[in-house]
Scaffold this active site. Structure first.
Site, PDB file in Angstrom:
ATOM      1  N   GLU A 186       0.868  -1.171   0.000  1.00 50.01           N
ATOM      2  CA  GLU A 186       0.000   0.000   0.000  1.00 50.01           C
ATOM      3  C   GLU A 186       0.905   1.222   0.000  1.00 50.01           C
ATOM      4  O   GLU A 186       1.628   1.483   0.967  1.00 50.01           O
ATOM      5  CB  GLU A 186      -0.919   0.014   1.220  1.00 50.01           C
ATOM      6  CG  GLU A 186      -1.890   1.178   1.194  1.00 50.01           C
ATOM      7  CD  GLU A 186      -2.838   1.205   2.382  1.00 50.01           C
ATOM      8  OE1 GLU A 186      -3.524   2.243   2.557  1.00 50.01           O
ATOM      9  OE2 GLU A 186      -2.895   0.217   3.138  1.00 50.01           O
TER      10      GLU A 186
ATOM     11  N   GLU B 238     -12.364  -0.251   7.146  1.00 49.31           N
ATOM     12  CA  GLU B 238     -12.534   0.855   8.089  1.00 49.31           C
ATOM     13  C   GLU B 238     -13.158   2.109   7.458  1.00 49.31           C
ATOM     14  O   GLU B 238     -12.793   3.230   7.824  1.00 49.31           O
ATOM     15  CB  GLU B 238     -11.184   1.187   8.746  1.00 49.31           C
ATOM     16  CG  GLU B 238     -10.599   0.015   9.517  1.00 49.31           C
ATOM     17  CD  GLU B 238      -9.262   0.312  10.182  1.00 49.31           C
ATOM     18  OE1 GLU B 238      -8.975  -0.298  11.217  1.00 49.31           O
ATOM     19  OE2 GLU B 238      -8.512   1.159   9.654  1.00 49.31           O
TER      20      GLU B 238
ATOM     21  N   TYR C 202       0.756  -9.110  12.861  1.00 52.52           N
ATOM     22  CA  TYR C 202       1.140  -7.726  12.547  1.00 52.52           C
ATOM     23  C   TYR C 202       2.397  -7.294  13.300  1.00 52.52           C
ATOM     24  O   TYR C 202       2.666  -7.761  14.415  1.00 52.52           O
ATOM     25  CB  TYR C 202       0.011  -6.770  12.933  1.00 52.52           C
ATOM     26  CG  TYR C 202      -1.021  -6.547  11.863  1.00 52.52           C
ATOM     27  CD1 TYR C 202      -1.361  -5.270  11.446  1.00 52.52           C
ATOM     28  CD2 TYR C 202      -1.666  -7.620  11.258  1.00 52.52           C
ATOM     29  CE1 TYR C 202      -2.308  -5.060  10.463  1.00 52.52           C
ATOM     30  CE2 TYR C 202      -2.624  -7.427  10.280  1.00 52.52           C
ATOM     31  CZ  TYR C 202      -2.940  -6.144   9.883  1.00 52.52           C
ATOM     32  OH  TYR C 202      -3.877  -5.935   8.914  1.00 52.52           O
TER      33      TYR C 202
END
Length: 621
Positions: free
Chosen positions: A201, A304, A402
């Site tokens: 990203e 989100e 993560y």
């Protein structure tokens, strides 16, 4: 000497052999018992069958490409052997001889090896065979790991096939720039450990939308070079522009595209999915990224969208959904409609769509388009098993995997000891791997100044090796985590991996000169491989201060670089001395911008493509 008739010699030999069989193992069995195990690899080899003897790499070794399809893997291996310090190994098409490394592609082996598996035999020669060039390439990664531990390889045989087809790392360089050197290191290490998918990203500097070029971007040439490296090393680099939420890197200066709430407040992070021009804008970004990314996948994020708010604040979204899908439609249907429109556009461009899972709350009546891959990271109402039942390829991107910059870090030791594998999703453990494409670790930038990229790289190493093991092979190949980490220590980093912590100048006080600007600075190496620059006159340390903060980072070009009270915890006081013709450039460890000296002697930070970075000459004091 007494002689026996030939017939008696044969009988005596047979009898003696029979007696020996009663007292000692057969030679073949003896070889099996005494043959050593292969050097450790990551991922671990699952079915090594030992044999007697060993393979020896030496000065006469050649790489023999048995067929044209094996040439790319052979040439890449030759380059990597050179980078690893093994010298120049010629690539030839002639018949193999003792000591050679032989590489071949046999499409007839696909039933056994699949698209990425390989067969390796070690003996007088080292032989690698894949059903495809990709499979042959992965066999050469095992060869490199073997030779990283010595020039001799015990004789034996393995057939090594991955369990999952998607084995990945996700990186959000979506706000805070990460150096291309760091990304290149990552691509090399991923391939070395047989990972095949890098999901990025990020922002590519736009020609079509210059108003969106806030810092954090990459130039198109930088991306082309990175993609070419990925293609060489069989790492598919998949771009992501998160939408329709988290769009502030793109629409902060486009209020006409921002979603407006019922109080009239514009939301710079939310794209107004009810506006045709908003969708047209996003389409144009897909088109521009297609100029530099060659992957056949497109990631649109879709996570989100209503973070910190809810659809009730935006009545226009419900009105849009009902106008398209009838009176029973929900606001969520408008969101799914946007996803499906992106899916259709990407498909028309030959690309498969990927999304995050958290927007799939089950409050929609419109289904997500078939074939959309869902990356599952958060436990929500729509469980993994349901997504698979609905026909969606499902990747495990669990939050437990993560590494958040300056925040949560995955507990690799605990995951290993639990025998974590890609069936273990947030909120649900599946009994079957059917429908699961694989898994990835994710590197997230939430507190951009919390850690330097060198610190992130160090923390990532065990997680990267663990995800490589869990997606390629057995989840728990060694009895203890310490034994598994020892594998990683044995194989090290990929050939060509550049040590980011190497500092080109010794600690000490130096006179820095750039034109008329002269300053005496004390250089001190930091634990993570950067330097601090302390003024010899007033004792302050050089730091980027002021400007607009994004994720706690001053990312505004033109922000001053000034002296501040020295603080060893401040990542903004850490610098790279970047070698340049005639001296060094100063590059901030966090903002990734270089120091530019104005005509008045002021020090300002700028992206290197906006203002010429200042080159400093250093003289030891």
């Amino acid at each position: 000497m007494r002689t026996f008739p030939r017939r008696w010699s044969r009988l005596l030999g047979t009898a003696a052999a029979a007696m020996l069989l009663l007292t000692v193992p057969q030679p073949a069995a003896q070889a099996q018992e005494s043959a050593p195990s292969p050097p450790p690899t990551v991922p671990a080899l699952a079915d090594w069958t030992p044999a007697h003897g060993s393979y020896a790499f030496g000065h006469a070794t050649r790489i023999v490409a048995r067929d044209r399809a094996a040439l790319d893997a052979a040439r890449t291996l030759a380059g990597d052997l050179r980078a690893a310090g093994h010298g120049t190994v010629p690539v030839v098409r002639a018949g193999a001889r003792t000591g050679d490394i032989e590489i071949g592609v046999d499409p007839a082996a696909e039933a056994t090896l699949g698209a990425e598996g390989y067969e390796l035999r070690a003996g007088q020669r080292l032989s690698v065979t894949g059903a495809t060039g990709t499979g042959a390439f992965y066999g050469t990664r095992t060869v490199l790991q073997f030779l990283a531990q010595g020039d001799r390889v015990p004789a034996g045989h393995t057939v090594d096939v991955p369990r999952y087809r998607e084995r990945g790392v996700g990186v959000c360089a979506c706000y805070v720039h990460i150096s291309t050197r760091w990304l290149e290191n990552l691509v090399r290490d991923m391939a070395y450990h047989k990972l095949n998918q890098l999901l990025l990203e990020l922002k590519v500097k736009s020609d079509a939308h210059p108003e969106a070029n806030t810092w954090g971007y990459y130039t198109k040439d930088e991306i082309r070079n990175l993609v070419a490296l990925g293609e060489k090393y069989h790492v598919d680099i998949i771009p992501e522009i998160n939408s329709p939420g988290h769009m502030d890197p793109w629409i902060a200066d486009r209020p006409d595209l921002q979603l407006t709430d019922s109080d009239g407040n514009r939301q710079p992070a939310r794209l107004d999915i009810t506006k045709p021009e908003a969708f047209a804008y996003y389409r144009s970004l897909i088109d521009e990224y297609a100029q530099v990314f060659t992957s056949d996948s497109w990631h649109m994020g879709a996570d989100e969208y209503m973070l910190g708010s809810d659809f009730a604040k935006y009545p226009q979204i419900l009105a849009y959904a009902r106008a398209r899908y009838g009176a029973d439609a929900t606001p969520q249907d408008a969101f799914i409609d946007f996803v499906n429109r992106v899916h259709a556009y990407a498909a028309a461009k030959g690309k498969k769509l990927r999304i995050w899972n958290d927007g799939l709350t089950g409050a929609n009546t419109v289904p997500v388009a078939a074939g959309t891959t869902v990356e599952h990271w958060l436990d929500v109402a729509t469980k993994p098993s349901r997504l698979i039942a609905e026909g969606h390829p499902l990747m495990n991107a669990a939050y437990s995997l993560y590494l958040v910059r300056g925040g949560f870090h995955t507990n690799t030791k605990a995951l290993y000891e639990q025998s974590w594998d890609p069936r273990s999703f947030e909120g649900e453990k599946l009994t079957s791997a059917a429908g699961v494409t694989g898994a990835k670790i994710s590197l997230w930038p939430d507190n951009g100044r919390g850690e330097t990229e060198n610190e992130v790289a160090g923390a990532m190493v065990p997680a990267l090796r663990h995800i490589a093991q869990a997606t390629w092979g057995a989840a728990h190949p060694d009895p203890t985590y310490a034994e598994f980490t020892a594998r990683g220590t044995a194989v090290g980093h990929a050939p060509g991996w550049r040590d980011p912590t190497r500092v080109p100048v010794a600690d000490g006080t130096y006179t820095f000169r750039a034109g008329a600007t002269v300053v005496d600075l004390e250089i001190g190496r930091t634990a993570d491989g950067y330097v601090t620059l302390k003024s010899a006159s007033d004792g302050t340390c050089l730091e980027v201060t002021g400007g607009k903060l994004t994720l706690n980072v001053p990312l505004e070009p033109g922000t001053p670089v000034t002296g501040s009270a020295c603080d060893p915890r401040s990542t903004l006081q850490r610098w790279e001395l970047d070698p340049a013709p005639g001296g060094y450039r100063l590059l901030n460890a966090i903002t990734r911008m270089t120091v530019h000296v104005t005509g008045e002697g002021r020090l300002l930070q700028y992206p290197p493509d906006q203002q010429q970075p200042t080159t400093w000459t250093l003289t030891a004091s």
